[in-house]
Design an enzyme around this catalytic site. Structure first.
Site, PDB file in Angstrom:
ATOM      1  N   PRO A 152      58.570 -22.814   5.556  1.00  0.00           N
ATOM      2  CA  PRO A 152      57.114 -22.511   6.089  1.00  0.00           C
ATOM      3  C   PRO A 152      57.621 -22.044   7.786  1.00  0.00           C
ATOM      4  O   PRO A 152      58.293 -22.981   8.276  1.00  0.00           O
ATOM      5  CB  PRO A 152      56.497 -23.866   6.133  1.00  0.00           C
ATOM      6  CG  PRO A 152      56.880 -24.440   4.688  1.00  0.00           C
ATOM      7  CD  PRO A 152      58.428 -24.202   4.959  1.00  0.00           C
ATOM      8  N   GLU A 153      56.917 -20.971   8.280  1.00  0.00           N
ATOM      9  CA  GLU A 153      57.287 -20.697   9.674  1.00  0.00           C
ATOM     10  C   GLU A 153      55.822 -21.185  10.529  1.00  0.00           C
ATOM     11  O   GLU A 153      55.005 -21.742   9.832  1.00  0.00           O
ATOM     12  CB  GLU A 153      57.556 -19.417   9.700  1.00  0.00           C
ATOM     13  CG  GLU A 153      58.744 -18.956   8.915  1.00  0.00           C
ATOM     14  CD  GLU A 153      59.364 -17.487   8.821  1.00  0.00           C
ATOM     15  OE1 GLU A 153      58.564 -16.647   9.945  1.00  0.00           O
ATOM     16  OE2 GLU A 153      59.876 -16.993   8.168  1.00  0.00           O
TER      17      GLU A 153
END
Length: 285
Positions: free
Chosen positions: A2-3
């Protein structure tokens, strides 16, 4: 992994689900997730009776703000949070459970088991690892064009790995670097110190626009990401570059190419993002 947009979406979802809930007890089913304190019983005891007052974010890290403590949580590759009733079946790979006094539970699930949790005295986490070396927040008011230019400076490194470096700018990640560089018309292998002021401004604007659009769409569910309510993100349907190898560029129609930059798969359009080399200086006579 996840960014920033995905972690921000998780934060916003959890904020609606857990604010004001008080921890009755904590069950740690996999010790390696808990990094600080390294004693899981001490970890659980610190949070017993504590109420979640807010959920914040620093880069790709979640910050659970309790009465006396901050819990810093890194989702890493596939960490997920979800709120359940205490009588609901336990899903596989559930490693930490925060049992609330109202009969609900915040469960942390992590197939890859790479996620981490640290507890610090309230707000002390910002001056301690793993947060103290993090760079500019690209969605914060402090992320100005001047601050961005200062981070680029005269560095001769390629622009993509520089943008991925969390000590300069946090949370952008591979997907959004490719998208931002395309929007700015900059080749991922350009050296940072060759960008003109106009190109720096275009890249700055592209980063802010790309991240804001991604957050608005709930992030990108390219692999297994879901938010705290089990919902997928939708920004993957708006990607113009990432994951589109050999497909036509949406701007010029040229086939998108893929290469490896700093060990990361990198997508770019050779026509819209030409690799400009600095002109050699003429030797004096």
């Amino acid at each position: 992994m996840p960014e920033l947009p995905e972690v921000e979406t998780v934060r916003r979802t959890l904020e609606k689900l857990v604010i004001g809930k008080t921890v009755e007890r904590v069950s740690v089913l996999l010790k390696r997730i808990v990094q600080l304190p390294d004693d899981t019983e001490a970890f659980a005891l610190l949070l017993q009776g504590e109420t979640i007052r807010s959920v914040e974010r620093r880069g790709k890290f979640l910050r659970f703000m309790f009465d006396q403590y901050t819990m810093v949580s890194h989702l890493r590759m596939e960490g997920r949070y979800g709120v359940y009733g205490a009588d609901e079946n336990m899903e596989p790979h559930t490693h930490v459970i925060f049992h609330f006094t109202d009969g609900t539970e915040l469960r942390y699930k992590d197939v890859r088991q790479f996620g981490t949790m640290h507890i610090f005295p309230l707000n002390q986490d910002l001056s301690e690892l793993p947060l103290k070396k993090l760079g500019l927040e690209p969605l914060d008011d402090s992320f100005t064009l001047e601050a961005f230019r200062d981070k680029l400076g005269k560095r001769a490194t390629k622009i993509k790995p520089l943008l991925l470096n969390q000590e300069y700018i946090v949370g952008i990640g591979n997907i959004y670097v490719d998208e931002s560089l395309f929007l700015a018309g900059i080749h991922p292998e350009r050296e940072a110190n060759t960008l003109s002021k106009q190109e720096q401004a275009k890249l700055y604007e592209a980063i802010v626009a790309t991240l804001n659009e991604a957050v608005a769409a709930g992030g990108s569910s390219v692999k297994s990401y879901v938010n705290g309510q089990g919902e997928i993100g939708m920004f993957q349907h708006q990607l113009k570059m990432y994951g589109r190898k050999a497909e036509p560029c949406l701007t010029c129609g040229h086939a998108i190419e893929k290469t490896v930059v700093a060990g990361r798969g990198t997508h770019y359009c050779p026509k819209c993002q030409p690799l400009k080399r600095p002109k050699a200086k003429r030797s004096g006579s």
